[in-house]
Design an enzyme around this catalytic site. Structure first.
Site, short mmCIF file in Angstrom:
data_model
loop_
_atom_site.label_atom_id
_atom_site.label_comp_id
_atom_site.label_asym_id
_atom_site.label_seq_id
_atom_site.Cartn_x
_atom_site.Cartn_y
_atom_site.Cartn_z
N CYS A 39 -6.88 -6.56 -1.57
CA CYS A 39 -6.95 -7.47 -0.43
C CYS A 39 -6.82 -6.69 0.87
O CYS A 39 -7.44 -7.03 1.87
CB CYS A 39 -5.87 -8.55 -0.52
N ARG A 40 -6.05 -5.64 0.86
CA ARG A 40 -5.88 -4.84 2.08
C ARG A 40 -7.12 -3.99 2.35
O ARG A 40 -7.58 -3.93 3.49
CB ARG A 40 -4.66 -3.93 1.96
#
Length: 89
Positions: A39-40
């Protein structure tokens, strides 16, 4: 085998325990491994692509991996890879 603290020594302190965490390996029983959270890095890659597009340029698919590796190197600076490709925004 390295301890978790020893593994974190190779991770940028800005990213340790946030973008990179140590987790049990999904296939190797009892092995703890570094995990770069999707997600990052997806957020970062999207922002890079948008920046390139806003600058009136196009980012070819073949450059995605090079940019991703440069991002990972910022997170884990001890990783070494081929530096022959450069890109500009």
């Amino acid at each position: 085998m390295l301890t978790v603290d020893q593994m974190y020594e190779d991770v940028s302190q800005d990213h340790a325990k946030k973008t990179v965490t140590m987790e049990t390996h999904p296939y190797l029983i009892g092995v703890i491994a570094a995990s770069v959270h999707p997600c990052r890095h997806a957020e970062v890659m999207k922002k890079i692509i948008e920046t390139v597009t806003e600058g009136g340029k196009e980012l070819g698919v073949h450059m995605y991996l090079i940019i991703f590796l440069k991002f990972v190197q910022a997170v884990i600076p001890t990783i070494e890879y081929d530096f022959t490709h450069n890109f500009a925004f």
